[in-house]
Design an enzyme around this catalytic site. Structure first.
Site, PDB file in Angstrom:
ATOM      1  N   HIS A   1      40.611  38.322  36.116  1.00 45.88           N
ATOM      2  CA  HIS A   1      40.523  37.138  36.775  1.00 45.88           C
ATOM      3  C   HIS A   1      42.084  36.484  36.940  1.00 45.88           C
ATOM      4  CE1 HIS A   1      39.845  33.343  39.349  1.00 45.88           C
ATOM      5  NE2 HIS A   1      38.651  34.078  39.683  1.00 45.88           N
TER       6      HIS A   1
ATOM      7  N   ASP B   1      31.493  37.984  39.360  1.00 44.42           N
ATOM      8  CA  ASP B   1      30.702  39.396  40.118  1.00 44.42           C
ATOM      9  C   ASP B   1      30.029  40.081  39.094  1.00 44.42           C
ATOM     10  OD1 ASP B   1      33.596  38.876  42.116  1.00 44.42           O
ATOM     11  OD2 ASP B   1      31.554  38.456  42.834  1.00 44.42           O
TER      12      ASP B   1
HETATM   13  C1  SDX Z   1      36.697  37.092  42.608  1.00 43.09           C
HETATM   14  O1  SDX Z   1      40.659  34.065  43.045  1.00 43.09           O
HETATM   15  C2  SDX Z   1      39.490  33.707  42.983  1.00 43.09           C
HETATM   16  O2  SDX Z   1      39.173  32.670  42.574  1.00 43.09           O
HETATM   17  C3  SDX Z   1      38.377  34.925  43.346  1.00 43.09           C
HETATM   18  C4  SDX Z   1      36.895  34.662  42.956  1.00 43.09           C
HETATM   19  C5  SDX Z   1      36.429  33.344  43.945  1.00 43.09           C
HETATM   20  O3  SDX Z   1      35.442  32.762  43.422  1.00 43.09           O
HETATM   21  O4  SDX Z   1      36.954  33.501  45.006  1.00 43.09           O
HETATM   22  O5  SDX Z   1      36.690  34.177  41.568  1.00 43.09           O
HETATM   23  C6  SDX Z   1      36.030  35.579  43.247  1.00 43.09           C
HETATM   24  O6  SDX Z   1      37.398  37.512  43.420  1.00 43.09           O
HETATM   25  C7  SDX Z   1      36.534  37.359  41.291  1.00 43.09           C
HETATM   26  C8  SDX Z   1      37.325  38.817  40.980  1.00 43.09           C
HETATM   27  C9  SDX Z   1      36.473  39.868  41.377  1.00 43.09           C
HETATM   28  N1  SDX Z   1      37.265  41.182  41.013  1.00 43.09           N
HETATM   29  C10 SDX Z   1      37.020  41.884  40.222  1.00 43.09           C
HETATM   30  O7  SDX Z   1      36.280  41.835  39.511  1.00 43.09           O
HETATM   31  C11 SDX Z   1      38.025  43.411  40.325  1.00 43.09           C
HETATM   32  C12 SDX Z   1      38.291  43.611  39.038  1.00 43.09           C
HETATM   33  N2  SDX Z   1      39.280  42.693  38.461  1.00 43.09           N
HETATM   34  C13 SDX Z   1      40.811  43.219  38.638  1.00 43.09           C
HETATM   35  O8  SDX Z   1      41.150  43.887  39.876  1.00 43.09           O
HETATM   36  C14 SDX Z   1      41.814  42.115  38.341  1.00 43.09           C
HETATM   37  O9  SDX Z   1      41.442  41.343  37.416  1.00 43.09           O
HETATM   38  C15 SDX Z   1      41.775  40.913  39.670  1.00 43.09           C
HETATM   39  C16 SDX Z   1      42.143  41.380  40.889  1.00 43.09           C
HETATM   40  C17 SDX Z   1      40.572  40.131  39.703  1.00 43.09           C
HETATM   41  C18 SDX Z   1      42.993  39.752  39.091  1.00 43.09           C
HETATM   42  O10 SDX Z   1      44.072  40.498  39.162  1.00 43.09           O
HETATM   43  P1  SDX Z   1      45.521  39.884  38.674  1.00 43.09           P
HETATM   44  O11 SDX Z   1      45.497  38.423  38.400  1.00 43.09           O
HETATM   45  O12 SDX Z   1      46.386  40.371  39.629  1.00 43.09           O
HETATM   46  O13 SDX Z   1      45.843  40.738  37.193  1.00 43.09           O
HETATM   47  P2  SDX Z   1      46.690  42.039  37.078  1.00 43.09           P
HETATM   48  O14 SDX Z   1      45.865  42.990  38.189  1.00 43.09           O
HETATM   49  O15 SDX Z   1      48.044  41.491  37.155  1.00 43.09           O
HETATM   50  O16 SDX Z   1      46.037  42.430  35.724  1.00 43.09           O
HETATM   51  C19 SDX Z   1      46.547  42.083  34.543  1.00 43.09           C
HETATM   52  C20 SDX Z   1      46.577  43.075  33.535  1.00 43.09           C
HETATM   53  C21 SDX Z   1      47.072  44.520  34.419  1.00 43.09           C
HETATM   54  O17 SDX Z   1      47.458  45.257  33.236  1.00 43.09           O
HETATM   55  P3  SDX Z   1      49.231  45.364  33.079  1.00 43.09           P
HETATM   56  O18 SDX Z   1      49.692  45.900  34.112  1.00 43.09           O
HETATM   57  O19 SDX Z   1      49.836  44.147  32.710  1.00 43.09           O
HETATM   58  O20 SDX Z   1      49.227  46.513  31.872  1.00 43.09           O
HETATM   59  O21 SDX Z   1      45.111  43.374  33.199  1.00 43.09           O
HETATM   60  C22 SDX Z   1      44.699  44.461  33.743  1.00 43.09           C
HETATM   61  C23 SDX Z   1      45.650  45.016  34.619  1.00 43.09           C
HETATM   62  O22 SDX Z   1      45.749  46.595  34.630  1.00 43.09           O
HETATM   63  N3  SDX Z   1      43.480  44.355  34.397  1.00 43.09           N
HETATM   64  C24 SDX Z   1      42.292  45.316  34.140  1.00 43.09           C
HETATM   65  C25 SDX Z   1      41.291  44.638  34.844  1.00 43.09           C
HETATM   66  N4  SDX Z   1      41.783  43.461  35.497  1.00 43.09           N
HETATM   67  C26 SDX Z   1      43.114  43.353  35.078  1.00 43.09           C
HETATM   68  N5  SDX Z   1      42.250  46.484  33.343  1.00 43.09           N
HETATM   69  C27 SDX Z   1      40.917  46.853  33.476  1.00 43.09           C
HETATM   70  N6  SDX Z   1      39.859  46.300  34.129  1.00 43.09           N
HETATM   71  C28 SDX Z   1      39.985  45.118  34.954  1.00 43.09           C
HETATM   72  N7  SDX Z   1      39.154  44.629  35.484  1.00 43.09           N
END
Ligand code: SDX
Length: 428
Positions: A306, A363
Site C-alpha cells: 500500500h 483487497d
Molecule cells: C487500494 O491509496 C489508497 O488508499 C488505495 C486503497 C483505497 O482504499 O482507496 O487503499 C485501495 O488500492 C489498495 C491497494 C490495492 N492494490 C494492490 O493490492 C496491488 C498490489 N500492490 C501494489 O501494486 C503496490 O503495493 C501499490 C500500488 C498498492 C502501492 O505501490 P507504491 O506505493 O507505489 O509502492 P511501490 O510500487 O513503489 O512499491 C515499493 C516496493 C517496490 O519494490 P522496489 O522497486 O522498491 O524494489 O515494494 C514492491 C515494489 O516492487 N512491492 C511489491 C508489492 N507492492 C509493492 N512487491 C510484490 N508484491 C506487491 N504487492
C-alpha cells in the site's frame, strides 16, 4: 495559519515558505508561491510527498495502521455502526441523532429507483460487458437524466445529486450483475435496509420472495463501511480533479469509477482472488512469492502492499474476521481461504516483505468473502465502487466548498525537443 517556515536555498538565493500543521499527522510546506519566487517546480510523480488539499474527512496513519473517519476509528465503526450512519458521518462531519439518521435513511431510500429509460440504455451493452464498464457508462449517463441536480453552485442541487448517487449505486450495480446472467432487473424494496435492498436486487428473482440472510447482510454492511472512504487515494483524487473544473457530480463520480477499475487500485480485489485461485494450493505459494520478489518479473502479490500503510491495513484485519464468519455461516469450505491465510503467514515472515513493509491490504481477503456470498469476481470492483461513492461524494462536496480550491493544473519537467523549424517532407 503558518506554524513556522521552511527555508530553501536555490541558485544561491534563500527562500522561505510557510509550514502549516493539521490537527494530526505530518506538517505541510506551503509551496504555492515556489514557482513565482524561484522559477522552479517541485517534482513528485505519484504525489508520494504531496498534499493536494486540506481535508477533515479521513485520516490515515500508515505507520501505525490507523484509519479514522471524522475521528472515529474504522474498527469501531465496522463493529458498531451501519453504512447509512457512516455515510451521514462522512457527508456531515458528525454522527447523526436517531432522528437525523431516520430522515437521512428515508431520503436515500426515496432515490433508489433509476429512470426507466436507463434500463433501456443498459440493455445496449453486450451481455458479457464487465460490470465496471456498465457502471462507468450508466453513472456518466445520469447527468443526461437528472438535469435538476447538476448545477454545482447550488448547495441544494449538490445535496440532491449526492443523495441520488449514494442511493442509485446499489440499483445500478445489481442491474449490471443481473444483465450479465440474463435475469430480469429487480426493483428496489424500500422497506429493506440499504444493504438488504442491494442483496435482494442482486440475488432475488421475481418468481419467489427473497429472504435476506442477516449474517450476510451484516457482512456486506461491514464491507461497505470498510470501503467507504480512504483519504486522497487515486480515484478520490480523480473525482476532485474532475470536480475542480466544475464538471457535474455524475461525470466526476464516473471518472472516479474509471480510475478505481485499475488492478493497482480497486481492481486489486478481483486480481487478488484470481491470483489465489491460480495458486490453488499452499504447496504452490513459494513459486509465487519468488515471482513477486523477482525484479525481472512484473508479477506482484495482489492484495499486498500500500502507498500509505507500511503496517497492517486495519481494514484487512476486519475483512479476515468477516471471511471466517461468512464461510462458517454459509458452510463454504473454500480452499482459497486457506491459501490466503498461508500466503499471508509466509509473506509476513519473509525478509523481502518485511523490509519493504508489505502487508495485506483491504483487497486481500475481500474476494474470499464476496465469492462465498455468491458474487462473480467481475463484480468485486463494482461493489468497491458502490461503497466508495459516499466517500467520493463527501470529498467532492468538501472540495467545492473549499474557498482555496481552484482548477487542478499540474506542471511538468519537460525533456522533449527544444524549438526547431519545420522541414518539408522532400527534405527529411
Ligand atoms: C487500494 O491509496 C489508497 O488508499 C488505495 C486503497 C483505497 O482504499 O482507496 O487503499 C485501495 O488500492 C489498495 C491497494 C490495492 N492494490 C494492490 O493490492 C496491488 C498490489 N500492490 C501494489 O501494486 C503496490 O503495493 C501499490 C500500488 C498498492 C502501492 O505501490 P507504491 O506505493 O507505489 O509502492 P511501490 O510500487 O513503489 O512499491 C515499493 C516496493 C517496490 O519494490 P522496489 O522497486 O522498491 O524494489 O515494494 C514492491 C515494489 O516492487 N512491492 C511489491 C508489492 N507492492 C509493492 N512487491 C510484490 N508484491 C506487491 N504487492
Amino acid at each position: 495559519m503558518a506554524d513556522g517556515t521552511a527555508s530553501l536555498s536555490l541558485g544561491g538565493n534563500a527562500h522561505d515558505f510557510p509550514v502549516r500543521s493539521g490537527s494530526v499527522g505530518p506538517d505541510v510546506i506551503d509551496i504555492r508561491k515556489l514557482y513565482a519566487q524561484t522559477g522552479a517546480f517541485t517534482y513528485d510523480p505519484g504525489f508520494t510527498s504531496t498534499a493536494a488539499c486540506e481535508s477533515a474527512i479521513t485520516y490515515i496513519d500508515g505507520d501505525a495502521g490507523i484509519l479514522l473517519h471524522r475521528g472515529y476509528p474504522i474498527d469501531q465503526l465496522a463493529e458498531k455502526s451501519t453504512f447509512m450512519e457512516v455515510s451521514y458521518l462522512l457527508l456531515n462531519g458528525e454522527l447523526p441523532t436517531g432522528e437525523e439518521l431516520a430522515k437521512f435513511t428515508y431520503t436515500i431510500s426515496r432515490h433508489t429507483m433509476l429512470h426507466e429509460q436507463l434500463a433501456t440504455f443498459l440493455r445496449g451493452f453486450r451481455r458479457d460487458a464487465h460490470p465496471m464498464a456498465v457502471m462507468c457508462g450508466i453513472v456518466g449517463a445520469l447527468s443526461a437524466f437528472y438535469h435538476d441536480s447538476t448545477d454545482i453552485t447550488d448547495p441544494k442541487q449538490r445535496m440532491i445529486a449526492s443523495h441520488r448517487l449514494i442511493a442509485k449505486m446499489p440499483t445500478i450495480a445489481a442491474m449490471a450483475y443481473k444483465y450479465t446472467i440474463g435475469q430480469p432487473f429487480m426493483y428496489p424494496q424500500n422497506n429493506l435496509t440499504y444493504t438488504g435492498n442491494f442483496l435482494r436486487m442482486t440475488f432475488g428473482v421475481p418468481a419467489e420472495p427473497y429472504e435476506v440472510n442477516p449474517v450476510v447482510e451484516q457482512a456486506m454492511r461491514t464491507i461497505f463501511i470498510l470501503h467507504a472512504d480512504h483519504e486522497q487515494n487515486a480515484s478520490t483524487s480523480t473525482v476532485r480533479l474532475a470536480g475542480s473544473s466544475g464538471a457535474n457530480p455524475f461525470a466526476c463520480i464516473a471518472a472516479g469509477i474509471a480510475c478505481l477499475w485499475g488492478p493497482a487500485h480497486g481492481g486489486a480485489n478481483e486480481a487478488a482472488l484470481n491470483m489465489l485461485r491460480e495458486i490453488g494450493r499452499p504447496e504452490r505459494i513459494p513459486e509465487f512469492i519468488a515471482r513477486a520478489k523477482d525484479k525481472d518479473d512484473p508479477f506482484r502479490l495482489m492484495g499486498f502492499g500500500h502507498r500509505v500503510y507500511k503496517n497492517y491495513d486495519p481494514r484487512a484485519k476486519v475483512m479476515q474476521k468477516i471471511a471466517e464468519q461468512v464461510l462458517k455461516e454459509l458452510g463454504v469450505n473454500d480452499p482459497v481461504f486457506d491459501v490466503a491465510r498461508e500466503l499471508e503467514h509466509i509473506a509476513l515472515n519473509d525478509e523481502y516483505f518485511i523490509e519493504k513493509k508489505l502487508y495485506p491490504n483491504v483487497d486481500f481477503y475481500s474476494g474470499v468473502v464476496l465469492s462465498a456470498i455468491g458474487f462473480p469476481t467481475s463484480m468485486f470492483t463494482a461493489l468497491f465502487a458502490l461503497a466508495r461513492t459516499v466517500g467520493w461524494v463527501a470529498q467532492w462536496n468538501e472540495m467545492i466548498s473549499d474557498p482555496e480550491q481552484k482548477i487542478g493544473r499540474p506542471r511538468q519537467l519537460y525533456t522533449g525537443a527544444n524549438q526547431r523549424d519545420y522541414v518539408a517532407v522532400g527534405e527529411r
